[in-house]
Design a protein around this motif. Structure first.
Motif, PDB file in Angstrom:
ATOM      1  N   LEU A 217      -8.004  -1.380   2.610  1.00 43.79           N
ATOM      2  CA  LEU A 217      -9.020  -2.529   2.321  1.00 43.79           C
ATOM      3  C   LEU A 217      -7.938  -3.359   1.539  1.00 43.79           C
ATOM      4  O   LEU A 217      -7.955  -4.633   1.736  1.00 43.79           O
ATOM      5  CB  LEU A 217      -9.757  -2.032   1.707  1.00 43.79           C
ATOM      6  CG  LEU A 217     -11.623  -2.153   2.396  1.00 43.79           C
ATOM      7  CD1 LEU A 217     -12.610  -1.766   1.200  1.00 43.79           C
ATOM      8  CD2 LEU A 217     -11.685  -3.272   2.817  1.00 43.79           C
TER       9      LEU A 217
ATOM     10  N   TRP B 191      -9.337   4.810   2.062  1.00 40.21           N
ATOM     11  CA  TRP B 191     -10.328   3.914   2.495  1.00 40.21           C
ATOM     12  C   TRP B 191      -9.693   2.400   1.528  1.00 40.21           C
ATOM     13  O   TRP B 191      -9.776   1.420   2.276  1.00 40.21           O
ATOM     14  CB  TRP B 191     -11.730   4.102   2.546  1.00 40.21           C
ATOM     15  CG  TRP B 191     -12.725   3.104   2.628  1.00 40.21           C
ATOM     16  CD1 TRP B 191     -13.103   2.782   3.874  1.00 40.21           C
ATOM     17  CD2 TRP B 191     -13.413   2.263   1.679  1.00 40.21           C
ATOM     18  NE1 TRP B 191     -14.051   1.965   3.835  1.00 40.21           N
ATOM     19  CE2 TRP B 191     -14.267   1.801   2.566  1.00 40.21           C
ATOM     20  CE3 TRP B 191     -13.462   2.638   0.444  1.00 40.21           C
ATOM     21  CZ2 TRP B 191     -15.321   1.023   1.900  1.00 40.21           C
ATOM     22  CZ3 TRP B 191     -14.702   1.724  -0.430  1.00 40.21           C
ATOM     23  CH2 TRP B 191     -15.240   0.960   0.409  1.00 40.21           C
ATOM     24  N   LEU B 192      -9.834   2.730   0.460  1.00 40.02           N
ATOM     25  CA  LEU B 192      -9.748   1.593  -0.528  1.00 40.02           C
ATOM     26  C   LEU B 192      -8.305   0.823  -0.554  1.00 40.02           C
ATOM     27  O   LEU B 192      -8.102  -0.414  -0.365  1.00 40.02           O
ATOM     28  CB  LEU B 192      -9.792   1.978  -1.844  1.00 40.02           C
ATOM     29  CG  LEU B 192      -9.971   0.892  -2.926  1.00 40.02           C
ATOM     30  CD1 LEU B 192     -11.517   0.209  -2.796  1.00 40.02           C
ATOM     31  CD2 LEU B 192     -10.114   1.381  -4.314  1.00 40.02           C
ATOM     32  N   VAL B 193      -7.338   1.786  -0.075  1.00 39.87           N
ATOM     33  CA  VAL B 193      -5.831   1.330  -0.071  1.00 39.87           C
ATOM     34  C   VAL B 193      -5.792   0.648   1.320  1.00 39.87           C
ATOM     35  O   VAL B 193      -5.156  -0.730   1.316  1.00 39.87           O
ATOM     36  CB  VAL B 193      -4.706   2.541   0.009  1.00 39.87           C
ATOM     37  CG1 VAL B 193      -3.459   2.032   0.283  1.00 39.87           C
ATOM     38  CG2 VAL B 193      -4.831   3.049  -1.520  1.00 39.87           C
TER      39      VAL B 193
ATOM     40  N   VAL C 260      -9.817   7.117  -1.270  1.00 39.51           N
ATOM     41  CA  VAL C 260      -8.613   6.398  -1.897  1.00 39.51           C
ATOM     42  C   VAL C 260      -7.845   5.739  -0.782  1.00 39.51           C
ATOM     43  O   VAL C 260      -7.465   4.729  -0.769  1.00 39.51           O
ATOM     44  CB  VAL C 260      -7.682   7.226  -2.708  1.00 39.51           C
ATOM     45  CG1 VAL C 260      -6.270   6.637  -2.755  1.00 39.51           C
ATOM     46  CG2 VAL C 260      -8.327   7.564  -3.939  1.00 39.51           C
TER      47      VAL C 260
END
Lengths: 211, 253
Positions: free
Chosen positions: A157, A153-155, A151
């Motif tokens: 990005l 990592w995605l945030v 999560v």
């Protein structure tokens, strides 16, 4: 030491090597087939491979979620050494896969020298996988460590636009992917590595308390 | 049918009791409000934030991705966990049939993802409605919310739940994580444009353009919308069917 590494590799199982091989091969094939418009190296080696290293540390190199964790915590001479060795084995194998991917991709297309690729890969991979190691120690449920670092990592990005705030370019994890000014990225990598080391300080304290 | 409903009910209830899912929902809601709350700074930064439809569009296409990514991790362990804890062997020893077990799991997961997405959107829209400094009518907020629920959340929930539950039942769960992370990462990094979006995007595909369109690019490519919807729903159905086709998954009947 050698025996412990061998035993860790046995615990990881064959799937780790198969998944690593498939992922590395896919990256090499993509490096040959994707067009010139994509900044392939930062996408692959600063964003994708570090997350793979985190999954490796959280899923194969699991610590708190290991069914024998309580026995190891109670009987091992040093819990920290056990956690560190398991982490290092998982991280080294995933980094080896990343290294092979870099070498293969460099043959297919040239965007930057190999040393630069290693420098853009290692700090985010070290940080994300260390975060996974810490989460694995704090949460005993399986897959939660990967969930937390996934999560985050995605945030990171998704929040590339936050780089408009001055100073954030020094700590943003995927700085080359975000195309920051040239003079900043080496400082950024150094600070991200320091943040990873700080996480290991927390892991050390946690292990001391548990052990 | 009753057996399937029991599995579905258990799955749905059990998932709602997981604290990790609520943690992800709160984190995603906090992130989306930081990004989209109608404060003076955000209103100056985002040109169309005074339109409720744009707010809903942003929540659906950007911020719901974080929630879906977290739910994907939590749902992926459903079938491997049953096998690991011996629950599957116990269920196989009962009169429960394969289709009842699989369909119960899949539909339970679908309803769970759909419910979480709806809670996420309603929560964000309620905060927007209350916190907005200008006057907007309830109907202005309700119309894009209904559009989002019908046009985007149903296919997206189908895709995420069916793929997350069915695929780790057939391949290594870690391999599934890697594949899903690539797709989600691509979705997160893709920058929108006036042209048709790739059909394989999860939340920021052209289905989201049914909620709001940029006044500068007011067209909606229906072919691309249909392709996006077919990809999401089709991939979900195919993943679910693969589990039905796997003979060694259940006892021979």
């Amino acid at each position: 030491m050698k025996e412990r590494i061998k035993s860790e590799v046995k615990i990881f199982g064959i799937n780790f090597f198969l998944v690593s091989a498939v992922f590395t091969t896919a990256v090499i094939v993509l490096s040959a087939t994707t067009g010139e418009l994509l900044d392939f190296y930062p996408v692959s080696f600063e964003v994708a491979f570090p997350f793979f290293a985190a999954i490796a540390a959280g899923e194969w190199g699991k610590t708190g979620a290991d069914s024998n964790f309580d026995i190891i915590a109670a009987q091992s001479s040093s819990l920290f050494k056990w956690v560190l060795l398991r982490y290092l084995t998982a991280f080294a194998i995933s980094s080896l896969a990343a290294g092979l991917g870099m070498a293969g991709a460099s043959v297919m297309r040239y965007e930057m020298p190999l040393w630069e690729l290693i420098v853009i890969y290692l700090p985010p991979a070290f940080f994300l996988s260390s975060l996974c190691a810490l989460s694995g120690l704090l949460c005993r449920q399986e897959h939660i460590a990967s969930l937390i670092s996934g999560v985050i990592w995605l945030v990171i990005l998704l929040t590339r636009s936050l780089l408009r705030f001055p100073g954030l370019e020094y700590i943003y994890l995927f700085i080359r992917f975000a195309k920051a000014p040239d003079n900043v990225w080496l400082w950024n990598k150094g600070l991200v590595t320091l943040a990873g080391l700080f996480l290991w300080g927390v892991i050390y304290r946690k292990c001391k308390r548990m052990g | 049918m009753r057996n399937m409903c029991s599995v579905l009910h258990y799955e749905f209830k059990m998932q709602f009791q997981r604290l990790a899912a609520w943690g992800v929902l709160l984190a995603a809601a906090a992130l989306s409000l930081l990004d989209n709350f109608p404060s003076a700074g955000n209103l100056a930064r985002l040109e169309f934030l005074n339109e409720p439809a744009y707010f809903v569009y942003r929540i659906v296409s950007l911020d719901s991705l974080v929630l879906l990514f977290g739910l994907m991790f939590l749902l992926a362990g459903r079938i491997p966990l049953d096998a690991k804890t011996g629950m599957k062997s116990l269920l196989m020893a009962s009169p429960l049939k394969k289709w009842q077990y699989v369909l119960g799991k899949l539909l339970g997961g679908f309803l769970y993802v759909f419910s979480m997405l709806c809670i996420f959107l309603f929560l964000n829209t309620a905060v927007y409605f209350i916190g907005t400094p200008f006057k907007i009518s309830l109907i202005e907020c309700a119309v894009p919310v209904v559009k989002a629920v019908l046009a985007s959340f149903i296919p997206v929930s189908l895709f995420v739940s069916f793929c997350s539950i069915a695929l780790p039942g057939m391949i290594d769960i870690r391999f599934f994580y890697v594949l899903a992370a690539i797709l989600f990462g691509f979705n997160a990094a893709y920058v929108g444009s006036a042209e048709a979006m790739p059909f394989y995007l999860i939340t920021s595909g052209d289905l989201a353009r049914l909620i709001w369109v940029h006044p500068g690019w007011p067209f909606v490519d229906m072919g691309s919308v249909i392709a996006n919807g077919c990809f999401l729903a089709g991939s979900g159905f195919v993943s679910g069917c693969l589990l039905f086709l796997k003979h060694r998954f259940w006892r021979s009947e």
